[in-house]
Design a protein around this motif. Structure first.
Motif, mmCIF file in Angstrom:
data_model
loop_
_atom_site.group_PDB
_atom_site.id
_atom_site.type_symbol
_atom_site.label_atom_id
_atom_site.label_comp_id
_atom_site.label_asym_id
_atom_site.label_seq_id
_atom_site.Cartn_x
_atom_site.Cartn_y
_atom_site.Cartn_z
ATOM 1 N N GLU A 5 -8.076 -10.667 53.427
ATOM 2 C CA GLU A 5 -9.530 -10.211 52.524
ATOM 3 C C GLU A 5 -8.818 -11.897 50.653
ATOM 4 O O GLU A 5 -10.543 -12.300 50.880
ATOM 5 N N ALA A 8 -10.531 -14.985 52.584
ATOM 6 C CA ALA A 8 -11.416 -15.150 52.777
ATOM 7 C C ALA A 8 -12.284 -15.217 52.273
ATOM 8 O O ALA A 8 -13.696 -15.730 51.616
ATOM 9 N N ASP A 11 -12.284 -18.611 50.575
ATOM 10 C CA ASP A 11 -12.686 -19.664 51.695
ATOM 11 C C ASP A 11 -14.750 -18.991 51.069
ATOM 12 O O ASP A 11 -15.230 -19.543 51.919
ATOM 13 N N GLY A 12 -15.370 -17.940 50.110
ATOM 14 C CA GLY A 12 -16.706 -18.084 50.473
ATOM 15 C C GLY A 12 -16.716 -16.617 51.073
ATOM 16 O O GLY A 12 -18.634 -16.387 51.410
ATOM 17 N N TYR A 13 -16.294 -16.147 51.956
ATOM 18 C CA TYR A 13 -16.723 -15.050 53.269
ATOM 19 C C TYR A 13 -17.299 -13.797 51.977
ATOM 20 O O TYR A 13 -16.303 -13.090 51.041
ATOM 21 N N ASP A 14 -18.176 -12.614 52.585
ATOM 22 C CA ASP A 14 -18.533 -11.941 51.687
ATOM 23 C C ASP A 14 -17.786 -10.518 52.220
ATOM 24 O O ASP A 14 -17.871 -9.589 51.883
ATOM 25 N N HIS A 15 -17.529 -10.406 53.574
ATOM 26 C CA HIS A 15 -16.714 -9.515 54.686
ATOM 27 C C HIS A 15 -15.600 -9.939 55.228
ATOM 28 O O HIS A 15 -16.192 -10.918 56.043
ATOM 29 N N ARG A 16 -15.528 -8.726 56.124
ATOM 30 C CA ARG A 16 -14.386 -9.218 56.869
ATOM 31 C C ARG A 16 -15.001 -7.897 58.934
ATOM 32 O O ARG A 16 -15.402 -6.599 58.297
ATOM 33 N N GLU A 17 -14.580 -8.500 59.822
ATOM 34 C CA GLU A 17 -15.121 -7.999 60.870
ATOM 35 C C GLU A 17 -13.629 -8.162 61.651
ATOM 36 O O GLU A 17 -13.304 -9.003 62.180
ATOM 37 N N ARG A 50 -16.630 -3.046 59.780
ATOM 38 C CA ARG A 50 -16.770 -4.110 58.866
ATOM 39 C C ARG A 50 -15.676 -3.521 57.295
ATOM 40 O O ARG A 50 -16.077 -2.763 57.361
ATOM 41 N N ASP A 52 -16.726 -4.409 53.425
ATOM 42 C CA ASP A 52 -17.326 -6.200 52.570
ATOM 43 C C ASP A 52 -16.485 -5.966 51.758
ATOM 44 O O ASP A 52 -15.293 -5.537 51.090
#
Length: 54
Positions: A5, A8, A11-17, A50, A52
């Protein structure tokens, strides 16, 4: 998972799935994931969960 996380977020992601079989579903729910959708696979039912990111 915390390390993934953190990467992530960098790298600019706001969630993971993640996809989870019925046997892993509760594991990911305990980590704070929510059910996003479900899919069928050649091997059976698969949940997409998911979470956030902060």
């Amino acid at each position: 998972m915390r390390h993934i996380e953190a990467l992530a977020l960098i790298d600019g992601y706001d969630h993971r799935e993640t996809g989870a079989s019925i046997t892993a579903h509760d594991f990911y729910r305990r980590l704070g994931c929510i059910d996003a959708r479900s899919t069928g696979t050649a091997f059976g039912f698969n949940s997409i969960l998911r979470r956030d990111l902060p």
